[in-house]
Scaffold this motif. Structure first.
Motif, PDB file in Angstrom:
ATOM      1  N   GLN A 192       0.842  -1.193   0.000  1.00  0.00           N
ATOM      2  CA  GLN A 192       0.000   0.000   0.000  1.00  0.00           C
ATOM      3  C   GLN A 192       0.879   1.245   0.000  1.00  0.00           C
ATOM      4  N   ASP A 203     -10.863  12.592  -7.567  1.00  0.00           N
ATOM      5  CA  ASP A 203     -10.707  12.323  -6.128  1.00  0.00           C
ATOM      6  C   ASP A 203     -11.663  13.186  -5.304  1.00  0.00           C
ATOM      7  N   ASP A 207     -10.201   3.130   5.753  1.00  0.00           N
ATOM      8  CA  ASP A 207      -9.177   3.212   4.696  1.00  0.00           C
ATOM      9  C   ASP A 207      -9.816   3.508   3.343  1.00  0.00           C
ATOM     10  N   ASP A 208      -9.050   4.130   2.455  1.00  0.00           N
ATOM     11  CA  ASP A 208      -9.559   4.422   1.118  1.00  0.00           C
ATOM     12  C   ASP A 208      -8.363   4.522   0.165  1.00  0.00           C
ATOM     13  N   THR A 209      -8.663   4.787  -1.109  1.00  0.00           N
ATOM     14  CA  THR A 209      -7.601   5.010  -2.095  1.00  0.00           C
ATOM     15  C   THR A 209      -7.915   6.316  -2.827  1.00  0.00           C
ATOM     16  N   GLY A 232      -4.658   6.965  -6.553  1.00  0.00           N
ATOM     17  CA  GLY A 232      -3.866   5.734  -6.650  1.00  0.00           C
ATOM     18  C   GLY A 232      -3.090   5.433  -5.376  1.00  0.00           C
ATOM     19  N   TYR A 233      -3.197   6.280  -4.367  1.00  0.00           N
ATOM     20  CA  TYR A 233      -2.437   6.079  -3.135  1.00  0.00           C
ATOM     21  C   TYR A 233      -3.342   5.602  -1.999  1.00  0.00           C
ATOM     22  N   HIS A 234      -2.721   4.880  -1.090  1.00  0.00           N
ATOM     23  CA  HIS A 234      -3.454   4.381   0.069  1.00  0.00           C
ATOM     24  C   HIS A 234      -3.748   5.534   1.041  1.00  0.00           C
TER      25      HIS A 234
END
Ligand code: HEM
Length: 430
Positions: free
Chosen positions: A4, A56, A316-318, A321-323
């Motif tokens: 991640q 986003d 948690d989410d994305t 493209g990042y954790h």
């Protein structure tokens, strides 16, 4: 297991918040890291993620909104406004929003038009005296008084006049006199809540219903239980509407007149659009002049009162493209988004043509967020647009403003985006 990856960001730590120190940091981070950047807080207790990518932003405000609650920047607001709509969450917010929303329907707001018109006529009478004597006006202060006056009359109608008569002046004037929004102000402001409680009690005792927001909110019933709002919630909503409805509108109008004073071509176009409308509809020339709305929209692009929105990831989410680990503070900055080169040509230029219906249709909806978006978008959008459109069209028929400062005004980036100093203007009668 897939690794991640966290978003890139600086070594240096920062406490991002809605304050003057944060804007240069945000600008610098955007330049160095682009649309997604992670910053660790000074204490190391949490990470923040700043996002400028519209996919986003849509994801946070709309697509995966259940995962995001109001963030850090709301802590100060909560001290001031308690658990009103701006700061509440979860079931309480859902129930309250459903009960408050009908008070902001277009039909209800149309009913406020004569009151808004009167408030502007009173202001212009005072300005005419100033113009006759050749005295400049303190535009910032006058607009703050106007928008406070309008939101208070919409909320309390005749009770406000009674209160002013009984006390000699409006106790709510505190809001225009005192511009700091610190703890001392919060204490003074919360003390005004007892006046609101007294108004509620007297209406109940007299079984009196007025054509205003207070009565609408007192009459509202929860659609499941059929219960009215508890008094505490009612008072928190009223106090929220006073602050949220007053400062944002006043500073938007303040910036708008400044921008018009610096852009004579736009000003001339505005005068022509209003003259056309007067010729077409002599009875109600102020309503729905597309160009007036475009001017206001462009002004809110450059100076969005809510310049920094904050949310906190619950799970948690994305993003990008990042954790994004749970607990991350996510910042969306309409001030920078509204100047983002991906969406705006020559972003520093004041150009209301950006808001013709064709231009709006061609642009990503999430590139422009003066009222935010998703279910928590501003409940006062229609109210403030009606108020600002009427003000601009009435005043522009009578006056032009000449800015008297020797330098362009500096912006103050706090909870609201105001001018750092009051704007003084010379009035030219038209
Ligand atoms: C130019 C004028 C205005 C601007 C630019 C503005 C901007 C905003 C923004 C950006 C938000 C979202 C904040 C966030 O998501 O963190 C918001 C929410 C809100 N605004 Fe406004 N606002 C304006 C006028 C008004 C008026 C006139 C009222 C009421 C009389 C009002 C009441 C509210 C309330 C209650 C919320 C919270 C909504 C919720 O979370 O359900 N605003 N506003």
């Amino acid at each position: 297991m897939v690794q991640q990856v966290l978003a890139p960001g600086p070594q240096q730590r920062h406490d991002l918040d809605a304050n003057d120190e944060s804007l240069p940091v945000l600008q610098d981070l955007m330049q160095r890291y682009g649309d997604t950047c992670r910053v660790t807080s000074v204490s190391g207790a949490h990470d923040s993620l700043v996002i400028h990518n519209t996919d986003d932003i849509r994801h946070v405000l709309l697509g995966n909104r259940g995962n995001y609650i109001k963030g850090l920047a709301l802590n100060r607001v909560r001290v001031l406004l308690g658990n009103g709509l701006m700061a509440s969450e979860g079931e309480l917010w859902t129930r309250q929003r459903r009960m408050v929303q009908p008070a902001f329907q277009t039909q209800v707001i149309r009913g406020f038009a004569p009151m808004m018109q009167r408030a502007n006529v009173e202001l212009m009478e005072r300005w005419t005296d100033h113009a006759t004597r050749g005295e400049p006006i303190n535009l910032t202060r006058d607009l703050s008084e106007l928008s406070l006056n309008i939101v208070l009359r919409a909320l309390f109608s005749t009770d406000l006049e009674r209160l002013i008569e009984a006390q000699g002046s409006s106790p709510f004037d505190l809001l225009t006199r005192e511009t700091r929004r610190d703890l001392a102000f919060a204490a003074q402001f919360r003390a005004l809540a007892h006046l609101v409680r007294a108004m509620i009690a007297s209406r109940r005792k007299e079984n009196r219903i007025e054509m205003d927001l207070l009565s609408t909110l007192m009459e509202a019933r929860d659609r499941d239980s059929g219960d009215p709002m508890p008094d505490r919630a009612l008072v928190d909503e009223i106090m929220t509407l006073i602050v949220a409805g007053h400062e944002t509108t006043a500073s938007t109008l303040n910036w708008t007149w400044y921008l018009l004073s610096q852009n004579p071509d736009v000003e001339a176009r505005l005068h022509a659009a209003i003259a056309d409308s007067v010729a077409l509809r002599p009875e109600e020339p102020e309503t729905e002049i597309a160009y007036v709305e475009q001017v206001l929209q462009e002004s809110m692009r450059l100076y969005p009162a809510g310049w920094l929105l904050s949310r906190r990831a619950v799970g948690d989410d994305t993003l990008g493209g990042y954790h994004v680990p749970a607990g991350t503070e996510v910042f969306i900055c309409p001030y920078l988004l509204h100047r983002h080169k991906a969406h705006w040509d020559q972003p520093e230029t004041f150009d209301p043509e950006r808001f013709t219906s064709q231009a709006v249709e061609a642009r990503d909806r999430f590139a422009y967020l003066p009222f935010s978006a998703g279910p928590r978008y501003c409940i006062g959008t229609t109210f403030s647009m009606a108020e600002m459109t009427m003000h601009l069209s009435m005043v522009a028929q009578r006056f032009q403003f000449q800015y008297l400062g020797s330098e362009p005004p500096l912006a103050e980036f706090q909870i609201n985006l105001r001018t750092r100093q009051d704007l003084h203007m010379r009035l030219v009668a038209r």
